[in-house]
Design an enzyme around this catalytic site. Structure first.
Site, PDB file in Angstrom:
ATOM      1  N   CYS A   1       0.848  -1.193   0.000  1.00 16.32           N
ATOM      2  CA  CYS A   1       0.000   0.000   0.000  1.00 16.32           C
ATOM      3  C   CYS A   1       0.882   1.241   0.000  1.00 16.32           C
ATOM      4  O   CYS A   1       2.106   1.153   0.081  1.00 16.32           O
ATOM      5  CB  CYS A   1      -0.927   0.012   1.218  1.00 16.32           C
ATOM      6  SG  CYS A   1      -0.069   0.217   2.788  1.00 16.32           S
TER       7      CYS A   1
ATOM      8  N   ASP B   1       8.631  30.184 -30.925  1.00 18.47           N
ATOM      9  CA  ASP B   1       9.770  30.571 -31.750  1.00 18.47           C
ATOM     10  C   ASP B   1       9.354  30.421 -33.212  1.00 18.47           C
ATOM     11  O   ASP B   1       8.592  29.525 -33.562  1.00 18.47           O
ATOM     12  CB  ASP B   1      10.958  29.663 -31.430  1.00 18.47           C
ATOM     13  CG  ASP B   1      12.126  29.919 -32.351  1.00 18.47           C
ATOM     14  OD1 ASP B   1      12.562  31.072 -32.436  1.00 18.47           O
ATOM     15  OD2 ASP B   1      12.586  28.959 -32.999  1.00 18.47           O
TER      16      ASP B   1
ATOM     17  N   CYS C   1       3.418   1.745   2.805  1.00 21.34           N
ATOM     18  CA  CYS C   1       4.695   1.044   2.669  1.00 21.34           C
ATOM     19  C   CYS C   1       5.692   1.912   1.903  1.00 21.34           C
ATOM     20  O   CYS C   1       6.839   2.087   2.318  1.00 21.34           O
ATOM     21  CB  CYS C   1       4.504  -0.285   1.929  1.00 21.34           C
ATOM     22  SG  CYS C   1       3.418  -1.462   2.742  1.00 21.34           S
TER      23      CYS C   1
END
Length: 709
Positions: free
Chosen positions: A14, A423, A17
């Site tokens: 989970c 650009d 952890c």
């Protein structure tokens, strides 16, 4: 001096952890680490003197396994296989237990003992992954989601054992659930809850594992694009790992290009769709660059390898995608902090619920039912999956479409962008000069004029000269030039078919570049050249506006040139005559006005502005330094890819926020119901498993994301 270390983590069940491992690693001096529950990987920046073994030792002391990634990873389906077996056995045993408990007509004398016989293997064998993880974490003084599951199922099972062996539940004629409502607490058994919760959670974890694998399919397919073997020019076939830069190798029709290189001989069409997302094959010939992983759709090629192994574009793409998947949104970091303290809070809440109901006189059965439901319903697993699974799918899908997302920070920036700087050269335009007009003097033949100018310029290396020669060669072979001379900043001259021909800078409207063609000292005409606008630029600009972005053209060219291009594509704001440092100032000025700015560019001169912008977007054919400075990289030389990048980034962030909302809402709504005694533990287990599956399934919707029509 720092370096990156990546580890594969095992044993996580989970988000808590992952959060715990991350905290342990970050406590090491000089280490900055992130742990991803969805990808089961840890990525750490470590100082000199620290090795992977040092990090592995810390992870193992925390109660988990860790290892450096293998050169050839095993198929990811393997970890789900034992889980599938455990699930099938548990489901087969659980179904009759639930049916016997819920259908009084099927209850016979001593049916409860058959239920115990069937439920015991489910709780012990089926629930072993939860119990083992809970025990390992308990040894290290930690609690995770598995602690809640293990406590809840074992409590229900042990209560049932007490009721059967020491209470009245083992007597013949006991029915369930009706008599336990009116009978004594000693009649209550929870075997169907213990077995049902275990099976539901196993089903949820199995579905989650399969969905997580599907979430990573795009990255795996990207990694698998590369060739495994390569045929050298002399006919020898060698493993791709033995190929060196400078080696010549063959690419036959239908084969993959083994690595990045330059065509040394031959001509063909390459299918680059798996790299750039562009479906139209690209023609290549001698001198053109090719990318590893593309497919030869035409003739035979001989290619000289220029980049191999980790330096190839394909490897860099995969690395960017993997790094992006380790990121965390700000809202996810909040969720991680909540997950870190969630389990102890839930255990406390469960005990408080038990005490409250006992204190109100509702009896041990009602109190125990509510307490167990609180333990089961409160899993924070969905919170931990909310961001990484969406990132896993979104970045992988982006790679398939030729869009590389550097990290979750780029997603968050994209949502806020309101202005996009473009650009001109190589972004809005092709970046390649083309002949636009031939203007001969009265009485002169335009074809003859272009033929003479092209002959002289064929010996030139200047971009304008190559454009003239290219246009002239389209009308037939060019004559030889003698006594060729080039004067920097002025032009070129030479003798063609006995005449002295000179091509030099001329005058004309300033929206184009003009050159004069003189023959034997007399002006015979002029040629106009321009940097052609990309065919898709106008459509892309319109789509950017529909996304709520204001486009601004920024270029070093003169104002007339910039305004002509801007008018052609539908841009109203233009900043011209800007040096590279000036582009940075343009970004800063817009930011000072309160705008959130994205910058799209492709050259070295754009790198500083890309880094300064709130969101930097590099065109993939641009320079490495521009790509390195950007947050998003477009592998297609097409401005519509920028539109898709913005759409995908926003969509991914929308999914992440939706995941987190529903994960929070689920816990906020479910916990009070469980504490109030309104949820059966078995239903709570099913709801908890479904919440995780919902988050992953919601993220998988990103797999259907497609380019703008």
């Amino acid at each position: 001096m720092t370096r990156q270390i990546e580890l594969e983590i095992g044993g996580m069940t989970c988000a808590a952890c992952a959060n715990r491992i991350e905290k342990k690693l970050n406590r090491i001096d000089g280490v900055t680490a992130t742990v991803n529950y969805a990808t089961e990987k840890a990525r750490a920046t470590v100082p000199a003197g620290l090795s992977a073994a040092d990090l592995i030792a810390v992870v193992e002391k925390t109660g988990y396994t860790a290892a450096e990634p293998a050169a050839e990873p095993e198929p990811e389906a393997t970890p789900a296989d034992p889980l599938r077996t455990r699930l099938l056995i548990s489901a087969a045993l659980t179904v009759p237990v639930v049916l016997l408990a819920m259908v009084p007509a099927w209850q016979f004398d001593y049916w409860q003992w058959l239920s115990l016989t069937l439920a015991a293997p489910v709780v012990v064998y089926g629930g072993w992954p939860f119990h083992r993880s809970a025990f390992v974490n308990l040894r290290h003084g930690a609690a995770t989601m598995d602690t809640l599951v293990s406590l809840g199922t074992l409590a229900a099972f042990l209560w049932s054992l007490w009721a059967l062996f020491l209470g009245d539940a083992g007597m013949p004629g006991m029915t369930h659930p009706f008599e336990l409502r009116a009978g004594s607490d000693g009649d209550a058994i929870y075997l169907e809850a213990a077995a049902g919760v275990t099976t539901f959670l196993l089903a949820g974890r199995y579905a989650e594992a399969r969905a997580k694998r599907r979430a990573g399919d795009a990255l795996r397919s990207l990694l698998e694009l590369g060739a495994r073997t390569v045929t050298l020019q002399d006919g020898r076939e060698i493993p791709i790992e033995q190929l060196k830069a400078g080696d010549l190798f063959l690419v036959r029709p239908g084969e993959k290009v083994a690595t990045d290189g330059v065509v040394a001989d031959g001509a063909s069409a390459l299918d680059q769709s798996l790299i750039t997302g562009e479906s139209v094959p690209v023609e290549v010939t001698t001198g053109d660059t090719v990318t590893g992983g593309t497919v030869n759709a035409g003739g035979r090629l001989v290619v000289r390898a220029t980049r191999v192994g980790a330096d190839t574009q394909l490897a860099q793409m995969a690395r960017l995608v993997e790094e992006a998947q380790d990121g965390k949104a700000a809202v996810q970091r909040l969720a991680d902090r909540i997950s870190g303290v969630f389990v102890p809070v839930v255990i406390t809440l469960s005990l408080a619920t038990l005490g409250f109901w006992l204190g109100t006189g509702r009896g041990a059965t009602a109190a125990f039912t509510a307490a167990v439901a609180v333990l089961i319903i409160a899993c924070p697993c969905a919170l931990g999956l909310a961001t990484p699974t969406a990132l896993l799918v979104g970045t992988g899908r982006g790679a398939q479409l030729g869009i590389l997302i550097r990290g979750v920070e780029a997603l968050e920036s994209t949502r806020r962008i309101d202005t996009i700087l473009l650009d001109k050269t190589g972004t809005v335009t092709t970046g390649v000069m083309t002949l636009e007009q031939v203007a001969p003097e009265p009485g002169e033949d335009p074809a003859a004029l272009l033929r003479l100018a092209g002959a002289v310029e064929a010996a030139s290396e200047h971009p304008l000269g190559r454009a003239i020669a290219r246009a002239a060669a389209e009308h037939g072979p060019l004559p030889e030039v003698e006594d060729f001379r080039a004067t920097a900043g002025v032009g070129v001259r030479g003798r063609v078919e006995g005449a002295e021909v000179e091509v030099a800078r001329g005058t004309g409207d300033t929206a184009r570049t003009w050159v004069e063609v003189r023959v034997d000292g007399t002006v015979r005409g002029r040629l106009a050249l321009t940097d052609a606008v990309r065919p898709s630029s106008a459509t892309a600009i319109a789509r950017l506006r529909r996304l709520g972005l204001t486009p601004v053209l920024v270029t070093g060219d003169a104002q007339p040139v910039a305004e002509r291009v801007a008018a052609e594509v539908g841009i109203t704001e233009v900043v011209s005559g800007v040096l590279p440092a000036g582009k940075v100032d343009v970004v800063k000025n817009l930011q000072a006005e309160g705008r959130s700015v994205a910058m799209v560019g492709d050259g070295v001169n754009d790198a500083a502005a890309l880094a300064q912008a709130d969101l930097g977007v590099a065109m993939g054919a641009g320079t490495d330094v521009a790509i390195e400075a950007s947050d998003l990289t477009l592998m297609r030389d097409d401005l519509t890819a920028a539109v898709d990048a913005v759409r995908l980034a926003r969509r991914t962030m929308h999914i992440i926020r939706g995941n987190l909302f529903w994960a929070f809402a689920y816990n906020v709504a479910a916990l009070p119901l469980a504490a109030a005694g309104l949820l059966n533990p078995m239903i709570a287990g099913a709801a908890m498993a479904l919440s995780s599956v919902f988050v992953v399934a919601n993220s998988l919707r990103l797999r259907r994301f497609g380019p703008a029509a």
